[in-house]
Design an enzyme around this catalytic site. Structure first.
Site, mmCIF file in Angstrom:
data_model
loop_
_atom_site.group_PDB
_atom_site.id
_atom_site.type_symbol
_atom_site.label_atom_id
_atom_site.label_comp_id
_atom_site.label_asym_id
_atom_site.label_seq_id
_atom_site.Cartn_x
_atom_site.Cartn_y
_atom_site.Cartn_z
ATOM 1 N N LYS A 172 9.105 -8.552 26.686
ATOM 2 C CA LYS A 172 7.942 -7.827 27.215
ATOM 3 C C LYS A 172 7.394 -6.865 26.161
ATOM 4 O O LYS A 172 8.046 -5.890 25.818
ATOM 5 C CB LYS A 172 8.289 -7.027 28.471
ATOM 6 C CG LYS A 172 7.003 -6.563 29.171
ATOM 7 C CD LYS A 172 7.203 -5.406 30.103
ATOM 8 C CE LYS A 172 7.193 -4.070 29.395
ATOM 9 N NZ LYS A 172 5.879 -3.690 28.818
ATOM 10 N N GLU A 201 17.607 1.275 21.157
ATOM 11 C CA GLU A 201 17.123 1.950 19.945
ATOM 12 C C GLU A 201 16.065 2.938 20.423
ATOM 13 O O GLU A 201 14.994 2.548 20.864
ATOM 14 C CB GLU A 201 16.565 0.912 18.981
ATOM 15 C CG GLU A 201 16.543 1.399 17.556
ATOM 16 C CD GLU A 201 15.221 2.013 17.220
ATOM 17 O OE1 GLU A 201 15.099 3.250 17.368
ATOM 18 O OE2 GLU A 201 14.317 1.273 16.836
ATOM 19 N N CYS A 214 10.090 6.011 15.080
ATOM 20 C CA CYS A 214 11.286 6.622 15.660
ATOM 21 C C CYS A 214 12.138 7.304 14.593
ATOM 22 O O CYS A 214 12.792 8.296 14.858
ATOM 23 C CB CYS A 214 12.092 5.584 16.415
ATOM 24 S SG CYS A 214 12.319 4.067 15.495
ATOM 25 N N GLU A 217 10.950 15.046 20.068
ATOM 26 C CA GLU A 217 10.228 14.023 19.326
ATOM 27 C C GLU A 217 8.738 14.131 19.673
ATOM 28 O O GLU A 217 8.365 13.995 20.829
ATOM 29 C CB GLU A 217 10.763 12.645 19.697
ATOM 30 C CG GLU A 217 10.129 11.538 18.901
ATOM 31 C CD GLU A 217 10.733 10.168 19.221
ATOM 32 O OE1 GLU A 217 10.791 9.799 20.404
ATOM 33 O OE2 GLU A 217 11.134 9.473 18.274
HETATM 34 P P1 NAI Z 1 8.401 3.935 26.915
HETATM 35 O O1 NAI Z 1 9.852 4.015 26.646
HETATM 36 O O2 NAI Z 1 7.916 4.235 28.292
HETATM 37 O O3 NAI Z 1 7.863 2.461 26.564
HETATM 38 C C1 NAI Z 1 8.548 1.521 25.776
HETATM 39 C C2 NAI Z 1 8.570 0.173 26.488
HETATM 40 O O4 NAI Z 1 9.359 0.280 27.678
HETATM 41 C C3 NAI Z 1 7.207 -0.332 26.946
HETATM 42 O O5 NAI Z 1 7.176 -1.732 26.789
HETATM 43 C C4 NAI Z 1 7.198 0.024 28.429
HETATM 44 O O6 NAI Z 1 6.350 -0.788 29.210
HETATM 45 C C5 NAI Z 1 8.640 -0.221 28.801
HETATM 46 N N1 NAI Z 1 9.118 0.481 29.993
HETATM 47 C C6 NAI Z 1 8.652 1.629 30.547
HETATM 48 N N2 NAI Z 1 9.378 1.959 31.632
HETATM 49 C C7 NAI Z 1 10.342 1.001 31.762
HETATM 50 C C8 NAI Z 1 11.409 0.786 32.676
HETATM 51 N N3 NAI Z 1 11.648 1.633 33.676
HETATM 52 N N4 NAI Z 1 12.205 -0.283 32.508
HETATM 53 C C9 NAI Z 1 11.991 -1.145 31.492
HETATM 54 N N5 NAI Z 1 10.996 -1.001 30.610
HETATM 55 C C10 NAI Z 1 10.170 0.053 30.729
HETATM 56 O O7 NAI Z 1 7.669 4.866 25.874
HETATM 57 P P2 NAI Z 1 6.187 5.472 25.960
HETATM 58 O O8 NAI Z 1 5.952 6.063 27.307
HETATM 59 O O9 NAI Z 1 5.237 4.471 25.498
HETATM 60 O O10 NAI Z 1 6.276 6.654 24.901
HETATM 61 C C11 NAI Z 1 6.835 7.911 25.269
HETATM 62 C C12 NAI Z 1 7.610 8.505 24.125
HETATM 63 O O11 NAI Z 1 8.715 7.678 23.832
HETATM 64 C C13 NAI Z 1 6.857 8.614 22.824
HETATM 65 O O12 NAI Z 1 6.081 9.766 22.794
HETATM 66 C C14 NAI Z 1 7.982 8.640 21.838
HETATM 67 O O13 NAI Z 1 8.503 9.941 21.736
HETATM 68 C C15 NAI Z 1 9.014 7.735 22.452
HETATM 69 N N6 NAI Z 1 8.969 6.374 21.894
HETATM 70 C C16 NAI Z 1 9.923 5.999 20.994
HETATM 71 C C17 NAI Z 1 9.854 4.754 20.405
HETATM 72 C C18 NAI Z 1 10.859 4.310 19.407
HETATM 73 O O14 NAI Z 1 10.527 3.516 18.543
HETATM 74 N N7 NAI Z 1 12.097 4.733 19.496
HETATM 75 C C19 NAI Z 1 8.776 3.820 20.688
HETATM 76 C C20 NAI Z 1 7.855 4.284 21.706
HETATM 77 C C21 NAI Z 1 7.966 5.523 22.253
#
Ligand code: NAI
Ligand code: MG
Length: 483
Positions: free
Chosen positions: A189, A263, A297, A394
């Site tokens: 996804k 991650e 990240c 972050e």
């Molecule tokens: P997120 O963790 O909500 O989104 C990442 C992925 O997880 C997306 O594909 C989303 O649709 C999916 N997702 C969301 N809720 C889920 C659930 N309950 N179960 C399974 N999948 C789910 O991150 P978001 O809201 O886009 O960003 C928020 C913060 O997270 C950012 O400001 C940043 O600090 C951090 N982040 C860190 C990343 C990294 O590379 N470690 C990447 C993206 C965000």
């Protein structure tokens, strides 16, 4: 500074459709959820409607992956490798198209999607293609008493993979290449703000004649991701994203026999000693936090500078920041593109405002922001204390917090004073100090006199709240094998 004439990359190479379906069992099909739109964050222009996969659609995708697993895992590794090499070559052939589409949907500068993301995507497929017929020699097989590998280690089954929006296609490659090389099938996804390159990748799977069901792409938001993670017939979950969602996923998977890698976030220290080559360090600091708008990240979001060179370094850094060009991501001269979404922009603004109200001093170069789209200027905060939110949380944007230290021991203590532990950087001319520091830093990746360097042969992953498990390299195979 010279003025630059615009040098925009043409978007004609991309064949944007008005709507996109799910990719299940080798075909594009409708989703039963309510479709969503994906926009170009640099202009707020709608790019396309994208299907939302309901839990029934996710179930169909998992069933297709299960059905394909038998034949795929039964193929000799050398045959699986042929498909992966073919995919890698098609990615290279279509690199420009993929790079333009990535920049349109994500907002990152074409210079980065073209020169960093796409070459790494192809490199990951090439690298893991090379392992597909050598898994018995990777060190994970059942071993005989003389220490030699006794047999090929077995794949896990169906992998459910959820990825974020900061490196859409690269995170897909990190997830899909090792999974397939090991003989697993996948349901992936992509993030809801950046689904388009994953859907173009689905087309590439068709072009490569990949057997139906080996790769399935289900689009949608968090609910779709949650359905993938919770599906009872998924054997392995791989997630990259926020620590908050990582916690939810760890709870969902707890008590099942699913294997899990996470991650998550980071708050890396980029540590500059007084003996460092300063101009080089300035470039590394810029690359560490302003690359990809800081949506990284492992970004070097905390600059730890030795007190004796603080003034000199900050003067040079500010001068350098004044030369960064912010604007149209498709312009080949652009250094800083758009923030990926309105939500992310709001988060960056909120944390930056908090930094100011907590007493840190904010600075940005003179920098005109486009009227439409989501933009944030390169920003640095000085006078930051360990207790400030901008030193702990972050921000995931182009915002650097500057702290100081006097001794190497103090640098280590400050660098490790974070709930995260994904990466760190050290700048010094002294080799022994690099080794001493690297040994004491609690971070999965430590860069010395460079930053944000990636290589498929090198494992990547975190300590503490940055997650567990490793992606990339030999350890990246382990995550997809029954060892
Ligand atoms: P997120 O963790 O909500 O989104 C990442 C992925 O997880 C997306 O594909 C989303 O649709 C999916 N997702 C969301 N809720 C889920 C659930 N309950 N179960 C399974 N999948 C789910 O991150 P978001 O809201 O886009 O960003 C928020 C913060 O997270 C950012 O400001 C940043 O600090 C951090 N982040 C860190 C990343 C990294 O590379 N470690 C990447 C993206 C965000
Ligand atoms: Mg988008």
């Amino acid at each position: 500074m010279f003025e630059y004439a615009p040098a925009p990359e043409s978007r004609d190479i991309v064949d944007l459709k008005s709507s996109y379906g799910l990719f299940i069992n080798g075909e594009f099909v409708d989703g039963s959820g309510k479709p969503f739109k994906t926009v170009n964050p640099a202009t707020e222009e709608k790019l396309a409607e994208v299907a939302t996969a309901s839990s029934d659609d996710v179930d169909r995708a998992v069933q297709a992956a299960r059905k394909a697993f038998g034949a795929w895992s039964g193929l000799p590794g050398a045959e699986r490798a042929k498909y992966l090499f073919r995919i890698a070559r098609i990615i290279q052939e279509r690199a420009r198209e993929l790079a333009v589409l990535e920049s349109l949907d994500n907002g990152k500068p074409i210079r980065e999607s073209r020169d960093v993301d796409l070459p790494l995507v192809a490199a990951h497929f090439f690298y893991y293609a090379g392992w597909a017929d050598k898994l018995g020699y990777a060190g994970f097989g059942r071993r005989t008493t003389d220490g030699h590998s006794g047999a090929n280690p077995r794949p896990l089954g169906v992998a459910g993979q959820v990825i974020p929006w900061n490196f859409p296609l690269l995170m897909l490659a990190w997830k899909i290449a090792p999974a397939l090389a090991c003989g697993n099938t996948v349901v992936l996804k992509p993030a809801e703000t950046t689904p388009l390159t994953a859907l173009l990748f689905a087309e590439i799977c068709q072009q490569a004649d990949l057997p139906p069901g080996v790769v399935n792409i289900v689009t949608g938001a968090g609910e779709t991701g949650a359905a993938v993670v919770a599906h009872p017939d998924v054997n392995k979950v791989a997630f990259t994203g926020s620590t908050e969602v990582g916690r939810v996923i760890a709870r969902t998977v707890a008590g099942t026999d699913k294997k899990l890698t996470l991650e998550l976030g980071g708050k890396a220290a980029n540590i500059v000693f007084e003996d460092a080559a300063l101009d080089q360090a300035v470039e590394g600091i810029v690359n560490g936090i302003f690359f990809n708008q800081g949506h990284v990240c492992c970004a070097g979001s905390r600059l730890l500078v030795q007190e004796s060179i603080q003034d000199e370094l900050l003067t040079a850094l500010k001068r350098r920041l004044s030369t960064l060009r912010l604007g149209d991501p498709l312009d080949k001269n652009t250094d800083i593109g758009a923030i990926n979404s309105a939500e992310q922009l709001a988060k960056i603004r909120q944390l930056s405002d908090l930094g100011e109200s907590e007493g840190a001093e904010r600075w940005s170069p003179a920098c005109e922001l486009p009227a439409k789209g989501y933009w944030f200027p390169p920003t640095l905060f000085t006078g930051v204390a360990q207790s400030h939110a901008i030193a702990r949380e972050e921000i995931f944007g182009p915002v650097l917090s500057v702290l100081t230290f006097r001794t190497p021991a103090e640098a280590v203590e400050k660098a490790n004073n974070t709930p995260y532990g994904l990466s760190a950087g050290i700048w010094t001319e002294k080799g022994s100090r690099i080794l001493w520091m690297a040994d004491k830093l609690r971070a999965g990746v430590v860069w010395a006199n460079t930053f944000n360097r990636f290589d498929p042969t090198s494992p990547f992953g975190g300590y503490k709240e940055s997650g567990y498990g490793r992606e990339g390299g030999l350890l990246g195979l382990e995550a997809y094998l029954d060892v």
